[in-house]
Design an enzyme around this catalytic site. Structure first.
Site, mmCIF file in Angstrom:
data_model
loop_
_atom_site.group_PDB
_atom_site.id
_atom_site.type_symbol
_atom_site.label_atom_id
_atom_site.label_comp_id
_atom_site.label_asym_id
_atom_site.label_seq_id
_atom_site.Cartn_x
_atom_site.Cartn_y
_atom_site.Cartn_z
ATOM 1 N N GLY A 54 -54.406 30.523 -19.439
ATOM 2 C CA GLY A 54 -55.660 30.160 -18.771
ATOM 3 C C GLY A 54 -55.805 28.679 -18.556
ATOM 4 C CG LEU A 55 -53.940 24.809 -16.244
ATOM 5 C CD1 LEU A 55 -54.366 23.829 -17.327
ATOM 6 C CD2 LEU A 55 -52.506 24.472 -15.792
ATOM 7 C CB THR A 56 -56.315 27.904 -12.450
ATOM 8 O OG1 THR A 56 -54.943 27.559 -12.333
ATOM 9 C CG2 THR A 56 -57.026 27.637 -11.135
ATOM 10 C CB SER B 12 -54.091 20.694 -7.408
ATOM 11 O OG SER B 12 -53.856 21.714 -6.489
ATOM 12 C CG HIS C 219 -38.081 45.104 9.708
ATOM 13 N ND1 HIS C 219 -37.230 44.131 9.250
ATOM 14 C CD2 HIS C 219 -37.799 46.203 8.968
ATOM 15 C CE1 HIS C 219 -36.475 44.616 8.277
ATOM 16 N NE2 HIS C 219 -36.800 45.870 8.086
ATOM 17 N N GLY D 244 -42.571 45.915 15.358
ATOM 18 C CA GLY D 244 -43.851 46.528 14.967
ATOM 19 C C GLY D 244 -43.788 47.168 13.589
ATOM 20 C CD GLU E 237 -45.911 29.366 -12.836
ATOM 21 O OE1 GLU E 237 -45.109 28.539 -13.280
ATOM 22 O OE2 GLU E 237 -45.886 30.570 -13.135
ATOM 23 C CB THR F 144 -50.192 23.451 -3.810
ATOM 24 O OG1 THR F 144 -50.366 22.036 -4.034
ATOM 25 C CG2 THR F 144 -51.423 24.202 -4.286
#
Ligand SMILES: Cc1cc2nc3c(=O)[nH]c(=O)nc-3n(C[C@H](O)[C@H](O)[C@H](O)COP(=O)(O)OP(=O)(O)OC[C@H]3O[C@@H](n4cnc5c(N)ncnc54)[C@H](O)[C@@H]3O)c2cc1C
Length: 382
Positions: free
Chosen positions: A124-126, A132, A341, A343, A366, A368
């Site tokens: 849990g950082l953000t 950022s 590919h 459609g 992790e 930008t």
């Protein structure tokens, strides 16, 4: 210099490649469509030892290294990125902080279950207001007697709300440094602690079979002993974890890019237009050749970063280069594979549609692409 794999590394790659094709591929489209977490696949990955790959046997790991983890991530992402990011986040963001910074008691409490894949941990950082600029953390933890009291919120936390999530590590402001900056520390919060709430999963564009939640902490109390490493080391800890994690994300991006090549070759041989396979056209051949070129060079970039890290050399710049390059070419390859590919590439039943939806986050999570450029420029003395 030799970037050829050892027999052991090649064997691991084959085992994970077979697993991805035989076990992941048949079931993942349905999980992706329904946004369900593939517990059975994760359980089998645990039995294979994938969650313990880069950890020593003494702590319940497989005795491999970080490069082994990267090889496994590349092969999984070649088929599906939700499963790959679940492993990446579980190992490099979930278990690794405990392994690197934990006390022997914390390791004994958490690692056996995390390294066997029986349990998952989140990182849990953000926060809702800061990503950022992770130094801008607002979540606070105050020591009250022999307990930390945590208040705040975390955003976009992978593996934080599954049925087998055991805990999250949370960065929080625990004071003020002598220079006036925030003192950041990391604290372990077990799942189910009163005051710790996990919001329902986000509605995501991609990685829809992976688990991501917003978390809130409202007078959430945990023992003082849940501090991870020394007080005030939170900033240094997450920088180290993210530097390593970038190599793992680069490997995952290379896997997606290679999966785009695999699917494009197959389709270019099958699909006919103007009376012949579309792959007979040099325009299509050149697209696929360029995709292979990009996957190959991005692979060399992450091999180089991993080699430096394992040799104990500085690797921050090389990890940022690998992550920046691999995520850029993953988006390129997903776009071209979808184009090849036609459609059908826009139909979710085709793997390339999943690759396209899963590629964009690689330029964001992790760190930008802009943050990677900042790291590279700073390392160049700018
Ligand atoms: C599916 C998913 C899973 C995730 N899992 C986790 C997890 O497990 N744990 C966790 O802690 N986080 C997780 N994240 C969060 C992720 O790491 C952040 O979203 C990412 O770091 C970017 O932060 P942000 O979203 O706040 O964007 P911001 O920091 O607000 O950036 C917005 C834009 O501004 C740009 N920008 C910002 N500052 C500058 C600058 N100085 N110069 C130039 N450009 C700048 C950014 O590059 C970006 O383009 C996850 C995110 C997602 C979507």
């Amino acid at each position: 210099m030799d970037f050829r794999l050892t027999d052991e590394q090649a064997a691991l790659r084959e085992i994970v490649r077979d697993f991805a094709r035989e076990v992941v591929a048949p079931v993942i489209a349905e999980h992706y469509e329904r946004h369900t977490f593939p517990y059975e696949v994760i359980r089998q990955m645990g039995k294979m030892g994938l969650f313990g790959l880069p950890f020593d046997e003494e702590h319940g790991g497989m005795g491999g290294d970080y490069f082994a983890l990267c090889l496994a991530l590349e092969e999984l992402a070649r088929v599906d990125s939700s499963v790959a990011i679940t492993l990446e986040a579980a190992v490099s963001l979930g278990a690794m902080p405990i392994y690197r910074f934990g006390t022997e008691e914390q390791k004994a409490t958490w690692l056996p279950r995390l390294l066997s894949g029986e349990a998952l941990a989140g990182f849990g950082l953000t926060e809702p207001g800061t990503g950022s600029d992770a130094g801008g953390t607002q979540t606070r933890a105050v020591l009250d007697g022999d307990e930390w009291v945590i208040n705040g919120a975390k955003a976009f936390i992978t593996n934080s709300g599954t049925d087998i999530t055991a805990m999250v590590t949370v960065t929080a402001v625990t004071g003020t440094n002598p220079d006036g900056s925030k003192e950041l520390s990391t604290i372990i919060v077990p799942t189910g602690t009163p005051g710790f709430t996990v919001a329902p999963g986000y509605s995501k564009v991609g990685w829809t079979a992976s688990d991501t939640h917003e978390l809130t902490f409202d007078d959430c109390r945990v023992p003082a002993a849940n501090l991870l490493g020394a007080r005030g080391r939170g900033f240094a800890q997450f920088l180290r974890i993210l530097d390593e994690g970038r190599i793992a994300i680069a490997a995952l991006a290379v896997g997606l890019a290679q999966g785009c090549v695999d699917e494009s070759i197959k389709y270019a041989k099958e699909r006919h237009a103007f009376g012949r396979p579309i792959g007979d056209n040099q325009a299509i051949q050149f697209k696929i050749a360029d995709m292979e070129l990009k996957a190959h060079t991005a692979r060399l970039a992450y091999y180089d970063a991993a080699a430096r890290m394992l040799a104990g050399e500085p690797f921050k710049r090389q990890a940022a280069i690998a992550k920046l390059h691999a995520s850029t070419i993953a988006v390129d390859n997903a776009r071209e594979a979808t184009q090849i590919h036609g459609g059908y590439g826009f139909m979710n039943e085709y793997p390339v549609a999943r690759f396209w939806r899963d590629s964009k986050i690689l330029e964001i999570g992790e760190g930008t692409s802009e943050v990677q450029r900042m790291i590279i420029a700073r390392d160049l003395g700018l």
